[in-house]
Design an enzyme around this catalytic site. Structure first.
Site, PDB file in Angstrom:
ATOM      1  N   THR A   1       0.836  -1.186  -0.278  1.00 16.51           N
ATOM      2  CA  THR A   1      -0.195  -0.007  -0.206  1.00 16.51           C
ATOM      3  C   THR A   1       0.952   1.340  -0.070  1.00 16.51           C
ATOM      4  OG1 THR A   1      -0.180  -0.176   2.421  1.00 16.51           O
ATOM      5  CG2 THR A   1      -2.076  -1.001   1.101  1.00 16.51           C
TER       6      THR A   1
ATOM      7  N   LYS B   1       3.739  -7.006   3.722  1.00 19.97           N
ATOM      8  CA  LYS B   1       3.318  -5.569   3.497  1.00 19.97           C
ATOM      9  C   LYS B   1       3.371  -4.817   4.798  1.00 19.97           C
ATOM     10  CE  LYS B   1       0.146  -3.180   3.384  1.00 19.97           C
ATOM     11  NZ  LYS B   1      -0.670  -2.290   4.120  1.00 19.97           N
TER      12      LYS B   1
ATOM     13  N   THR C   1      -1.984  -1.691   8.748  1.00 23.40           N
ATOM     14  CA  THR C   1      -2.353  -3.152   8.329  1.00 23.40           C
ATOM     15  C   THR C   1      -1.137  -4.212   7.760  1.00 23.40           C
ATOM     16  OG1 THR C   1      -3.030  -2.548   6.282  1.00 23.40           O
ATOM     17  CG2 THR C   1      -4.662  -3.254   7.960  1.00 23.40           C
TER      18      THR C   1
ATOM     19  N   GLU D   1       5.980   4.312   7.695  1.00 25.57           N
ATOM     20  CA  GLU D   1       5.545   5.577   6.940  1.00 25.57           C
ATOM     21  C   GLU D   1       6.172   6.852   7.384  1.00 25.57           C
ATOM     22  OE1 GLU D   1       1.432   5.492   7.528  1.00 25.57           O
ATOM     23  OE2 GLU D   1       1.066   4.389   5.668  1.00 25.57           O
TER      24      GLU D   1
ATOM     25  N   ASN E   1      -0.287  10.685   6.637  1.00 26.81           N
ATOM     26  CA  ASN E   1      -1.385  10.194   7.405  1.00 26.81           C
ATOM     27  C   ASN E   1      -2.440  11.235   7.472  1.00 26.81           C
ATOM     28  OD1 ASN E   1      -1.083   7.455   7.749  1.00 26.81           O
ATOM     29  ND2 ASN E   1       0.783   8.279   8.822  1.00 26.81           N
TER      30      ASN E   1
END
Lengths: 391, 391
Positions: free
Chosen positions: A154, A176, A187, A267, A386
């Site tokens: 993702t 992932k 996730t 991230e 985010n």
């Protein structure tokens, strides 16, 4: 290498059109046997995505002939319709594999695990996903592990695979995840495969032991996913029955490798922070303290600023119920004991935090247990990524 | 108005040179009686700053004749030396007040509360602080409440005061804090004064009731301070003994006003988020769920991006042990029920999040208890401010 490193598996990754940018978004992993043994570990979030509810049921049977995974949508908080969509996906996979005559016996939906990742609260575009299952079936290959690992990304910047094994058997896997897990809203999906000849109870034991000290101790942002799924499938195709300890260690090695890759690609992160809690009264205390430190936003900001702010470590320890005396706590950052006996220790100027990896050691002086938790720093890039994710 | 709104108090704020930038950094609040009744609430962090350890002891006696507060250094994690410094500060205040003949009887260190805020793990510059106590004593004034409120600021952009009362008695107060509390590493210091004629047991009861639903429900960044201190001093100078309920409500009003000011000035924040949990099985459940939502970094980023990402709310609720059925949860953002029965509700496009205040309502459909928790969004400015704080 990935999920096709072990004998008896094929895989594929295709672009079904679930992602609007046209990137690969559908992965299929098929176990050709002779065994179809499997084990799974799922999110402990009480709000579980439809594919988690489905796959938990599938795993109860101990047999999985295929796993279908999509990125581009988590199918979480989607109500009865979302569950129907997951069910329809499993049915479609069984139908496509049977129509294509894919080896592994007669496929049925009850043995097909489903995993999804992406935005919560959005129904999947089934008009794209179901045809994608046919494309993926057509693309199945013994070399398809890399393509599958790519299709489940993702916000991951790289795809993640790992392998281990010995003496004629192999454990391979893909993962992932770029926010996090155990903890983990972005996730984490992981599929491990092995050609070892082991039953589902043995797989379950090895998988739970491995995840407990690897994925469960990675805590990038304290946010627990609705979709976290870790599956281990065994084909038995090597014909080798490994010693349990050697097998469990191989599973742990692959999990640890993938978990580190998740942290390394979190991230917006600029630092990977290894928090080791030592001399705790017991392992639960060590984990509680490690997690409290890992979730302290102020500390995570300080690490981002390469500031050896040990006061924030003590402040985080102080919020826990672990056994310790505040006046005996010691803290090292990258090996420099900047806090001794709950107060100022070595000169903080001695600490260099230039490298991506930062090591924090918290000494509770309360026993001989220890634990390692991994986390990341908190950065403006994390905020940016985010705050713009779904809009 | 601040701490000198009530009769019987004087205060001062001076620049002692503790802060390197020369801003005011030392505040003194003196109770001239006739009563010296007091109550206090302190951080529940097990790593407590020296002034907290000191003031907890002072408050056990139920009498406080003065409070000395410094910004520019938290005097936390400073070992025995730090505690000696706090003790020396209290002694110095008693000596200075007695030397100046300040009304309120013979002052002694055992009735002088101390509070500090700033960086953890650094000793206070006593060579500057002690002379500062003399300057502050000389500057004491019945109009000194504002100056005191200014002198306790750290990263606060504005000073914070509030008053309430009726029928001849007043409750006034000042607060500092820009990260947070209960939670709160950036440390919250609050001093409330009243001229009501009440004993310390009554003050304690009113103060604990007020903080439980005000300061304790403000959770800007989930980080609990080593220094949080809330004091309530009564001089009895009005000669009025108010009804308990009216007095408790005035204390609650002032606490609530100051708590909202803290959230409104939180470090780097662009949004104030009011999280109301309704229809919970009991109040503990409501608070647990509210706090879990308030601490979800992904949700806080989403609010910053004005993204009504209700999936992140459900994901946060799912990590709690509260009573609820995931398939019956409802969530509203700014009054729009974007999630109904755990799934997609009204169109998220209907939600406007342009205003600074954002209201999130989580309906657990499990009872009739409720609670409100306030938090802030997570921003790049928060990261910047807290990664550069001590370096």
């Amino acid at each position: 290498m990935s999920v096709t490193a072990a004998q008896g598996f094929s895989a594929a990754g295709v672009a079904a059109g679930i992602k609007q940018n046209g990137n690969p978004d559908l992965a299929l992993v098929v176990n050709h046997g002779p065994r179809l043994a499997a084990a799974g570990v799922f999110t402990s979030n009480r709000v579980k995505a439809a594919p988690v509810l489905w796959s938990e049921q599938v795993l109860r049977g101990g047999a999985v002939s295929a796993v279908v995974l999509n990125s581009g949508g988590a199918n979480a908080c989607t109500g009865p319709r979302g569950f129907q969509d997951t069910h329809a996906t499993a049915e479609k996979v069984a139908e496509a594999l049977n129509a294509a005559g894919v080896a592994g016996g007669e496929h049925n939906a009850g043995e097909i695990a489903v995993a999804s990742t992406g935005l919560i609260g959005v129904l999947l575009p089934m008009d794209k996903l179901l045809p994608g299952v046919e494309s993926a079936t057509a693309a199945l290959s013994e070399d398809g592990g890399e393509a599958a690992a790519v299709a489940i990304k993702t916000t991951d910047t790289v795809h993640k695979t790992a392998t281990a094994g010995q003496d004629g058997w192999t454990v391979g896997g893909m993962a992932k995840g770029a926010g996090m897990l155990a903890p983990g809203l972005a996730t984490m999906l992981v599929v491990l495969t092995t050609d070892a000849d082991l039953d589902s109870a043995t797989l379950d034991k090895a998988l739970r032991a491995a995840t407990r000290t690897t994925f469960d101790r990675v805590d990038s942002d304290g946010c627990m996913s609705t979709n976290d799924t870790v599956l281990l499938l065994a084909s038995g195709a090597s014909g080798v029955v490994p010693e349990y300890d050697a097998f469990a260690e191989a599973v742990r090695t692959v999990c640890d490798d993938l978990a580190r890759q998740l942290i390394g690609d979190a991230e917006g992160a600029s630092k990977d922070i290894r928090i080791e809690v030592i001399n705790a009264a017991d392992e639960d205390d060590a984990v509680e303290v490690g997690r409290s430190i890992a979730r302290n936003n102020l500390l995570k900001c300080a690490v981002h600023g390469e500031d050896p702010n040990w006061g924030r470590v003590l402040s985080a320890i102080g919020t826990t119920g672990a056994s310790f005396d505040p006046d005996r706590l010691n803290v090292a950052i990258n090996g420099v004991w900047v806090c001794r006996n709950g107060s100022v220790g070595e000169d903080r100027e001695l600490v260099s935090m230039k490298e991506r990896e930062v090591r924090i050691t918290a000494d509770l002086v309360a026993g001989d247990a220890s634990a390692v938790i991994w986390t990341n720093d908190l950065t403006a890039d994390y905020v940016h990524e985010n705050s713009a994710y779904s809009s």
